[in-house]
Design a protein around this motif. Structure first.
Motif, PDB file in Angstrom:
ATOM      1  N   THR A   1       0.601  -1.454   0.168  1.00 19.99           N
ATOM      2  CA  THR A   1      -0.329  -0.055   0.049  1.00 19.99           C
ATOM      3  C   THR A   1       0.815   1.253  -0.096  1.00 19.99           C
ATOM      4  O   THR A   1       1.975   1.228   0.218  1.00 19.99           O
ATOM      5  N   LEU A   2       0.146   2.575  -0.764  1.00 21.40           N
ATOM      6  CA  LEU A   2       0.743   3.840  -0.192  1.00 21.40           C
ATOM      7  C   LEU A   2       1.240   3.824   1.874  1.00 21.40           C
ATOM      8  O   LEU A   2       2.083   4.587   1.874  1.00 21.40           O
ATOM      9  N   GLU A   3       0.785   3.217   2.481  1.00 19.62           N
ATOM     10  CA  GLU A   3       0.721   3.581   3.374  1.00 19.62           C
ATOM     11  C   GLU A   3       2.384   3.300   3.945  1.00 19.62           C
ATOM     12  O   GLU A   3       3.218   3.009   4.640  1.00 19.62           O
ATOM     13  N   ASP A   4       2.876   1.570   3.160  1.00 20.23           N
ATOM     14  CA  ASP A   4       3.321   0.738   3.342  1.00 20.23           C
ATOM     15  C   ASP A   4       4.772   1.737   2.875  1.00 20.23           C
ATOM     16  O   ASP A   4       5.800   1.782   3.352  1.00 20.23           O
TER      17      ASP A   4
ATOM     18  N   SER B   1       5.278   4.886   2.744  1.00 23.26           N
ATOM     19  CA  SER B   1       5.451   5.965   3.005  1.00 23.26           C
ATOM     20  C   SER B   1       6.710   5.405   4.209  1.00 23.26           C
ATOM     21  O   SER B   1       8.070   5.776   4.684  1.00 23.26           O
ATOM     22  N   VAL B   2       6.390   4.051   5.177  1.00 19.41           N
ATOM     23  CA  VAL B   2       7.559   3.746   6.302  1.00 19.41           C
ATOM     24  C   VAL B   2       8.377   3.099   5.575  1.00 19.41           C
ATOM     25  O   VAL B   2      10.056   3.770   6.311  1.00 19.41           O
TER      26      VAL B   2
END
Lengths: 218, 479
Positions: free
Chosen positions: B249-252, B254-255
């Motif tokens: 995902t986009l969130e992953d 970002s990490v």
């Protein structure tokens, strides 16, 4: 080349133990949009945004209303001895600006000869001092990368704490992803010669950010 | 590029004698290590992010087939196309064909290590395309006709003087004739020369740091802005990447981005981090008309279930190179192929064959710094050891080292024999060094004693000293 696709997937399939549950897990995982670890900070987000922007060699100022934009930009251009010619993003807001007669403005994508461009940020990220620009009919990507000087306007209420806020904004808008999402943090730079940082490699040599404090009327 | 890893020993000796290289390496090492340290000191969440990143990547690898399919579907949905290449030759062919179909004459390239892995420039030039690297470091080594010597700083081995000389020689044809004295002048001339190339190019090729399954995005991180000009100006944008770069995902993403820039250059985020999603939309005022993603396997699928699985978590930050005492002493070229340092010594044998690159897994002190700084917790020393074991099993390493190992094993398996031998040896060594306290020459150890003396031992081994001490303790108790 479809054969290669089949071969690659068959190798991957052999390597992983397949169960039917997996597809479900993946769908759940993808739709959960779970955020990972976020670096904690306590400052006010606008303050943080400003200090982060300054730490990456960009300049920043605030204006109260959109009617102040022309004066602010003219002052900036005079200060750096920049020819008062602007190529601006054809955004609703920027097109409404009444420019003072000294500045000539064209609304279009960038071309090779443009020295200064004006853009409108989709969002700002306080964690890193980044601007978010999404390509679209009101925001051509070339404006962000072609000129020597890039001036970018960001509405104060569009500054968010983390990169992840951008993802929520895009999802909430419900539209498909734009072709290009740019996180821009300071002007272009390179350290490819003896590890020495030099600004203005291929993108803008200068990045000036203008925070617009009032939300413009819809 | 053809691997020259076979000549590692010769290459390393030459590198040690090259004073320009030695100066550049020292300069780079201090820069990279300090900048990373400052960035990590300011991030108390580093360890949390690291374990977060580990979990994300492991989850992805476990379900890689499904995530790649999802990625492919989403690229299609945004109007692009995914092409699959089992090996480097296939990747070359696909991209040459795409460029031919686009009617291309001139091609600009953003920095891509997968591009280096498949020797893309050679293939494109052979097919008659003018191919220009646009990352300043890549451009410099393209002029010098050299491979990159670092995965994130390809021209780190070059001095300012050498670069000025290269520009003088190659920029004559563009009417730049003056000798450049300063770094700003060099950067400015490259900007001018390459600006025309960006505008003339028919096809732009970039790499990708991440591929996002959720959205079909390909992500690049740059500081110069060359990647975005490469992707946005030509009519065709081709992304070359490899299958293990997929993230859910986009969130992953970002990490992973929080770890990548800090580990690589000590930045919180690079100047430009861009997410590409297909070709230009109908109402867009700029952008490419067609968008292709070429995904390379090249042995990665075989690593998935094997003992080198952990290597697939690599995000190519280069921290293991910067912290490696061997890399910092000999530089990247000595390793002989595109990936140097600890990560390269793991990958090269897998991609080029262990026989061809047999010296690389041994070119490590196994000090463990690479694993310590790796943001993806890759046990690099263990993986290097794995190669060593394999080299031994396949009898690839030299007979001399195999014999030495056998002899060592004999003693290690028989503690009594070991103690007896060390006692004799220790006494012998202390006798040899009894006048000066050190030994300047030893049989079979010429390479070691050539540049330093061996301090002579105290006269007894640890075990006998320990036994003596225990005995004294017992006696004093009885007193």
């Amino acid at each position: 080349m479809t054969n290669s696709r089949r071969e690659i997937f068959s190798r991957l399939q052999q390597a992983s133990s397949k169960t039917e549950q997996k597809t479900v897990t993946i769908k759940e995982y993808l739709s959960a949009h779970k955020r990972g670890v976020l670096p904690v900070y306590s400052e006010n987000i606008v303050k943080r945004f400003i200090s982060k922007v300054e730490s990456v060699a960009a300049t920043i100022e605030s204006i109260k209303n959109i009617t102040d934009l022309s004066t602010a930009i003219y002052k900036y251009m005079s200060c750096y001895n920049i020819e008062p010619k602007l190529v601006a993003a054809p955004s609703e807001l920027l097109k409404q600006v009444k420019w003072q007669k000294e500045i000539t403005v064209e609304y279009r994508a960038a071309d090779a000869k443009d020295i200064t461009t004006l853009t409108m940020a989709y969002a700002g990220i306080a964690e890193t001092g980044s601007l978010v620009l999404c390509s679209g009919k009101e925001s051509p990507t070339t404006l962000n990368f072609m000129p020597d000087n890039n001036i970018c306007v960001i509405q104060k209420n569009k500054i968010y704490p983390y990169m992840e806020d951008t993802w929520d904004l895009l999802r909430k808008a419900g539209e498909t992803m734009p072709r290009s999402i740019n996180f821009i943090t300071g002007p272009s730079r390179t350290a490819d010669i003896e590890q020495t940082i030099q600004l203005g490699a291929h993108g803008p040599r200068r990045l000036h950010i203008i925070i617009l404090e009032s939300s413009p009327p819809r | 590029m053809k691997s020259k890893s076979r000549n590692f020993k010769k290459n390393a000796v030459a590198a040690l004698a090259n004073s320009t290289l030695q100066k550049a390496l020292q300069n780079a090492k201090d820069g990279f290590i300090n900048k990373r340290k400052i960035a990590l000191d300011a991030l108390p969440e580093f360890e949390q992010l690291r374990s977060n990143a580990y979990k994300i990547k492991e989850h992805t690898l476990k379900n890689i087939e499904a995530y790649l399919k999802q990625f492919e579907q989403q690229v299609k949905n945004s109007g692009g196309e995914v092409h699959w290449a089992s090996n480097t030759k296939e990747a070359q062919n696909i991209i040459v064909k795409l460029c031919q179909d686009a009617g291309a004459r001139s091609i600009t390239k953003g920095k891509s290590m997968v591009g280096e892995e498949v020797a893309l420039n050679e293939a494109l030039e052979k097919a008659g395309f003018e191919t220009i690297e646009t990352d300043l470091g890549e451009y410099i080594i393209q002029l010098a006709e050299e491979p990159p010597s670092h995965i994130i700083a390809p021209a780190v081995h070059k001095s300012q003087q050498q670069i000025a000389d290269l520009f003088k020689e190659h920029h004559k044809k563009y009417n730049f004739k003056s000798k450049l004295e300063t770094i700003p002048e060099i950067v400015d001339e490259a900007r001018k020369v390459l600006r025309d190339k960006f505008i003339q190019a028919d096809v732009g090729i970039t790499g990708a740091n991440f591929l996002i399954a959720e959205t079909g995005s390909t992500v690049i991180v740059t500081n110069e802005g060359n990647g975005d000009l490469t992707a946005s100006l030509p009519k065709t944008h081709i992304v070359i990447s490899s299958i293990e770069k997929v993230v859910p995902t986009l969130e992953d993403t970002s990490v992973l981005l929080r770890l990548l820039a800090r580990s690589a250059t000590g930045q919180e985020i690079t100047s430009y981090t861009t997410f590409f999603n297909g070709p230009k939309r109908n109402t867009d005022l700029d952008g490419p008309e067609s968008f292709h993603v070429v995904l390379l396997d090249n042995k990665r699928s075989e690593m998935l279930n094997g003992e080198f699985h952990d290597m697939l978590r690599c995000i190519h930050c280069g921290a293991c190179l910067n912290h490696c005492p061997v890399y910092n002493t000999i530089g990247g070229h000595a390793y002989g192929w595109v990936y140097p340092g600890p990560m390269g010594s793991v990958l090269t044998p897998l991609m080029q064959g262990l026989k061809e690159s047999q010296h690389l897994p041994f070119a490590s002190t196994l000090c463990g710094r690479c694993e310590e700084v790796c943001p993806m917790s890759i046990p690099l020393p263990q993986l290097l050891r794995q190669h060593r074991i394999q080299a031994h099993k396949e009898k690839i390493n030299s007979t001399r080292s195999r014999l030495a190992l056998k002899l060592w094993a004999l003693f290690a398996l028989h503690p009594l024999l070991y103690r007896l031998a060390t006692n004799i040896f220790v006494k012998l060594l202390s006798w040899l060094g009894k006048t000066t306290g050190s030994i300047s020459q030893l049989p079979f150890s010429h390479a070691w004693t050539r540049s330093r003396d061996l301090p002579s031992p105290q006269g007894q081994s640890f075990i006998s000293a320990w036994k003596k001490q225990q005995k004294n303790k017992r006696m004093s108790k009885h007193d």
